[in-house]
Write a protein that holds these residues in place. Structure first.
Motif, PDB file in Angstrom:
ATOM      1  N   GLY A 148      32.654 -12.865  17.125  1.00 36.29           N
ATOM      2  CA  GLY A 148      32.181 -14.102  16.694  1.00 36.29           C
ATOM      3  C   GLY A 148      30.445 -14.053  16.540  1.00 36.29           C
ATOM      4  N   SER A 149      30.992 -12.524  16.122  1.00 41.19           N
ATOM      5  CA  SER A 149      28.482 -12.493  15.879  1.00 41.19           C
ATOM      6  C   SER A 149      28.807 -12.130  14.989  1.00 41.19           C
ATOM      7  CB  SER A 149      28.565 -10.844  16.762  1.00 41.19           C
ATOM      8  OG  SER A 149      28.817  -9.837  16.140  1.00 41.19           O
ATOM      9  N   GLU A 150      26.694 -11.356  14.273  1.00 37.43           N
ATOM     10  CA  GLU A 150      26.665 -12.234  13.150  1.00 37.43           C
ATOM     11  C   GLU A 150      25.970 -11.238  12.617  1.00 37.43           C
ATOM     12  OE1 GLU A 150      27.150 -15.755  10.180  1.00 37.43           O
ATOM     13  OE2 GLU A 150      25.626 -15.663  11.675  1.00 37.43           O
ATOM     14  N   ARG A 151      25.882 -10.173  12.100  1.00 39.80           N
ATOM     15  CA  ARG A 151      24.961  -8.684  11.324  1.00 39.80           C
ATOM     16  C   ARG A 151      24.359  -9.437  10.293  1.00 39.80           C
ATOM     17  NH1 ARG A 151      27.797  -3.137  13.154  1.00 39.80           N
ATOM     18  NH2 ARG A 151      28.275  -4.011  15.760  1.00 39.80           N
ATOM     19  N   VAL A 152      22.969  -9.440  10.032  1.00 37.20           N
ATOM     20  CA  VAL A 152      21.832  -8.997   8.857  1.00 37.20           C
ATOM     21  C   VAL A 152      21.624  -7.874   8.827  1.00 37.20           C
ATOM     22  CG1 VAL A 152      20.113 -10.191   8.113  1.00 37.20           C
ATOM     23  CG2 VAL A 152      21.215 -11.068  10.537  1.00 37.20           C
ATOM     24  N   SER A 153      22.126  -7.173   7.292  1.00 37.25           N
ATOM     25  CA  SER A 153      21.685  -6.183   6.168  1.00 37.25           C
ATOM     26  C   SER A 153      20.646  -6.635   5.534  1.00 37.25           C
ATOM     27  CB  SER A 153      22.961  -6.107   5.970  1.00 37.25           C
ATOM     28  OG  SER A 153      24.390  -5.250   6.767  1.00 37.25           O
ATOM     29  N   VAL A 154      19.740  -5.993   5.410  1.00 37.24           N
ATOM     30  CA  VAL A 154      18.149  -6.161   4.899  1.00 37.24           C
ATOM     31  C   VAL A 154      17.873  -5.070   4.341  1.00 37.24           C
ATOM     32  CG1 VAL A 154      16.158  -6.155   5.487  1.00 37.24           C
ATOM     33  CG2 VAL A 154      17.676  -7.536   7.110  1.00 37.24           C
ATOM     34  N   SER A 155      18.410  -4.536   2.602  1.00 36.60           N
ATOM     35  CA  SER A 155      17.778  -3.284   2.167  1.00 36.60           C
ATOM     36  C   SER A 155      16.521  -4.216   1.414  1.00 36.60           C
ATOM     37  CB  SER A 155      18.437  -3.836   1.505  1.00 36.60           C
ATOM     38  OG  SER A 155      18.989  -5.038  -0.129  1.00 36.60           O
ATOM     39  N   ILE A 156      15.083  -3.199   1.603  1.00 31.40           N
ATOM     40  CA  ILE A 156      13.967  -3.666   0.174  1.00 31.40           C
ATOM     41  C   ILE A 156      13.964  -2.258  -0.509  1.00 31.40           C
ATOM     42  CG2 ILE A 156      11.831  -3.471   0.378  1.00 31.40           C
ATOM     43  CD1 ILE A 156      12.616  -4.546   4.095  1.00 31.40           C
TER      44      ILE A 156
END
Length: 195
Positions: free
Chosen positions: A45-53
């Motif tokens: 029920g949680s959410e992950r944010v994958s960030v790439s720059i």
């Protein structure tokens, strides 16, 4: 006549001045950064944010002491799962690319508007540090209520994606089948001539 020639000379000189200042500004590092974020819903029920720059040097010379800082991820909304929101490189050569990524876990249901990442770098010909900004990300609807996928939603997606290809292949196969199979009129009954 003299006024027209004077205006023409001024226009040509202004164009040359503009062109020379543009060429002079291209005679150094030119940093472009592209920031991307992707949400992934977890079973818990949680959410992950994958960030790439991705940081590119599109200029003609090397940038030194390059520092990337993406500090817009507030601690009351996100926890860092892996990686860091900032990093640095000793140098970024002309035409080179460096990538940085990290992963966050969302704690709060919200609509998040992320700020661009800030890249600072040093140019040997200038005393002050130079700054560049990444592209912003689209707003993230974190922990939003999403309707569950329907039972045959995957089939619909496949049909939309590959439907035209399937129809073209089917037509080609049908055409080859019709050409390759003998017709019934060319059998023994059709070869008899009436007398």
């Amino acid at each position: 006549m003299a006024g027209w020639i004077g205006r023409s000379v001024i226009c040509v000189l202004a164009a040359l001045l503009l062109a020379s200042s543009t060429i002079a500004s291209l005679d150094g590092p030119f940093i472009i950064a592209n920031k991307k974020a992707k949400l992934t819903r977890l079973k818990s029920g949680s959410e992950r944010v994958s960030v790439s720059i991705d940081v590119y040097n599109q200029g003609s010379t090397t940038a030194y002491d390059v520092t990337l800082n993406d500090g817009g991820w507030t601690q009351d909304i996100f926890d860092i799962v892996s990686g860091n929101t900032s990093t640095s490189w000793e140098r970024l050569d002309a035409g080179a690319l460096q990538s940085h990524s990290f992963e966050l876990e969302a704690k709060t249901k919200t609509m998040f508007y992320g700020a661009p990442a800030v890249i600072t770098y040093r140019v040997p010909t200038k005393a002050a540090l130079q700054e560049a900004y990444s592209t912003p990300i689209l707003p993230l609807d974190i922990l939003a209520d999403r309707p569950p996928e329907k039972k045959f939603e995957w089939a619909k997606k496949l049909l939309v994606k590959y439907g035209p290809l399937i129809s073209v292949v089917s037509i080609v196969v049908l055409f080859v089948y019709l050409v390759a199979t003998p017709s019934k009129s060319s059998g023994p009954k059709g070869s008899k001539k009436k007398r």
